[in-house]
Design a protein around this motif. Structure first.
Motif, mmCIF file in Angstrom:
data_model
loop_
_atom_site.group_PDB
_atom_site.id
_atom_site.type_symbol
_atom_site.label_atom_id
_atom_site.label_comp_id
_atom_site.label_asym_id
_atom_site.label_seq_id
_atom_site.Cartn_x
_atom_site.Cartn_y
_atom_site.Cartn_z
ATOM 1 N N UNK A 1 -15.082 75.269 11.046
ATOM 2 C CA UNK A 1 -16.300 76.085 11.057
ATOM 3 C C UNK A 1 -17.053 75.950 9.736
ATOM 4 N N UNK A 2 -16.320 75.945 8.613
ATOM 5 C CA UNK A 2 -16.960 75.736 7.314
ATOM 6 C C UNK A 2 -17.647 74.380 7.251
ATOM 7 N N UNK A 3 -16.982 73.360 7.780
ATOM 8 C CA UNK A 3 -17.567 72.019 7.770
ATOM 9 C C UNK A 3 -18.863 71.985 8.567
ATOM 10 N N UNK A 4 -18.832 72.593 9.763
ATOM 11 C CA UNK A 4 -20.028 72.597 10.595
ATOM 12 C C UNK A 4 -21.172 73.349 9.914
ATOM 13 N N UNK A 5 -20.856 74.485 9.294
ATOM 14 C CA UNK A 5 -21.900 75.261 8.609
ATOM 15 C C UNK A 5 -22.477 74.489 7.423
ATOM 16 N N UNK A 6 -21.613 73.840 6.642
ATOM 17 C CA UNK A 6 -22.082 73.084 5.479
ATOM 18 C C UNK A 6 -22.969 71.921 5.897
ATOM 19 N N UNK A 7 -22.584 71.226 6.959
ATOM 20 C CA UNK A 7 -23.377 70.091 7.416
ATOM 21 C C UNK A 7 -24.676 70.545 8.061
ATOM 22 N N UNK A 8 -24.633 71.676 8.771
ATOM 23 C CA UNK A 8 -25.868 72.225 9.329
ATOM 24 C C UNK A 8 -26.832 72.606 8.208
ATOM 25 N N UNK A 9 -26.284 73.120 7.106
ATOM 26 C CA UNK A 9 -27.130 73.477 5.967
ATOM 27 C C UNK A 9 -27.793 72.242 5.370
ATOM 28 N N UNK A 10 -27.095 71.104 5.398
ATOM 29 C CA UNK A 10 -27.674 69.874 4.855
ATOM 30 C C UNK A 10 -28.927 69.448 5.616
ATOM 31 N N UNK A 11 -29.012 69.836 6.897
ATOM 32 C CA UNK A 11 -30.200 69.500 7.667
ATOM 33 C C UNK A 11 -31.423 70.268 7.177
ATOM 34 N N UNK A 12 -31.176 71.417 6.541
ATOM 35 C CA UNK A 12 -32.268 72.279 6.105
ATOM 36 C C UNK A 12 -32.568 72.160 4.623
ATOM 37 N N UNK A 13 -31.576 71.670 3.853
ATOM 38 C CA UNK A 13 -31.732 71.635 2.406
ATOM 39 C C UNK A 13 -32.458 70.372 1.950
ATOM 40 N N UNK A 14 -33.220 70.514 0.889
ATOM 41 C CA UNK A 14 -33.838 69.342 0.270
ATOM 42 C C UNK A 14 -32.758 68.547 -0.463
ATOM 43 N N UNK A 15 -32.909 67.225 -0.556
ATOM 44 C CA UNK A 15 -31.895 66.395 -1.233
ATOM 45 C C UNK A 15 -31.937 66.576 -2.748
ATOM 46 N N UNK A 16 -31.522 67.758 -3.203
ATOM 47 C CA UNK A 16 -31.471 68.053 -4.630
ATOM 48 C C UNK A 16 -30.017 68.269 -5.030
ATOM 49 N N UNK A 17 -29.669 68.020 -6.287
ATOM 50 C CA UNK A 17 -28.266 68.057 -6.715
ATOM 51 C C UNK A 17 -27.546 69.372 -6.432
#
Length: 212
Positions: free
Chosen positions: A95-111
């Motif tokens: 579940x943590x993995x899915x949430x983290x990867x879903x967040x990557x879809x919304x986050x800008x590619x910043x460090x």
């Protein structure tokens, strides 16, 4: 090869092991888990370099991935109550993995956002518990075979993760988004395999379970 192993008196790998739900599902989960773990090693540097950041920044951000894995693997037992089963740990980790990867879809590619997402990817919680469940389902006479199967799943997951992300990045268009979607699909598959894993069965004693 499969036909020979089925006919052999002492096969290197008893095909019946792969028909055991706990082993089959656990190996599928391990493959998906290591796919999710190693895919970002290709994806994140490409995203950061493409947005104008340097190699040093990309490498520093990537350290959040093994750091988060180590923290989850070492601190998971201490942070969670003793009554939490390995199956539940697999579910929490996926579940943590899915949430983290879903967040990557919304986050800008910043460090900073990427480092946070990598740090909470959840594989340090998932992998040890999943490996323990596989080893618990393996007959007591075949612990080496069980460990070898987990290592095989790890190698395949690593190779497939790198290959899928690389293919997505070369597919044209928004390859980074496609790569994240593929990794997210693997995380969902992790959760699906975790729901079918048992909390324990005959096989290796708990003390001998492999918990990487």
């Amino acid at each position: 090869m499969v036909r020979q192993e089925r006919r052999a008196h002492a096969p290197l790998l008893d095909p019946a092991l792969l028909r055991t739900p706990g082993i089959r599902g656990g190996l599928a989960g391990a493959l998906c888990g290591y796919l999710v773990l190693f895919g970002p090693l290709v994806l994140v540097p490409v995203l950061l370099l493409g947005s104008g950041h340097g190699v040093l920044v990309a490498g520093t951000v990537l350290t959040a991935l093994p750091a988060g894995f180590a923290l989850g693997a070492v601190g998971g037992d201490r942070a969670l109550p003793a009554a939490v089963t390995d199956r539940a740990r697999c579910l929490y980790g996926s579940a943590l993995s899915a949430c983290a990867l879903a967040a990557l879809l919304l986050l800008a590619p910043r460090p900073a956002p990427l480092a946070c997402a990598l740090g909470v990817l959840g594989l340090g919680l998932f992998a040890p518990a999943n490996n323990a469940l596989v080893m618990r389902a393996v007959p007591a006479a075949a612990p080496g075979t069980g460990g070898g199967l987990i290592n095989m799943a790890r190698g395949l997951g690593t190779a497939i993760g790198v290959a899928l992300v690389t293919l997505a990045l070369h597919a044209g268009g928004d390859g980074g988004r496609l790569a994240v979607l593929l990794l997210l699909g693997a995380a969902v598959a992790m959760a699906a395999t975790a729901t079918g894993l048992g909390g324990g069965s005959s096989g290796c004693a708990p003390g001998s379970a492999e918990r990487e």
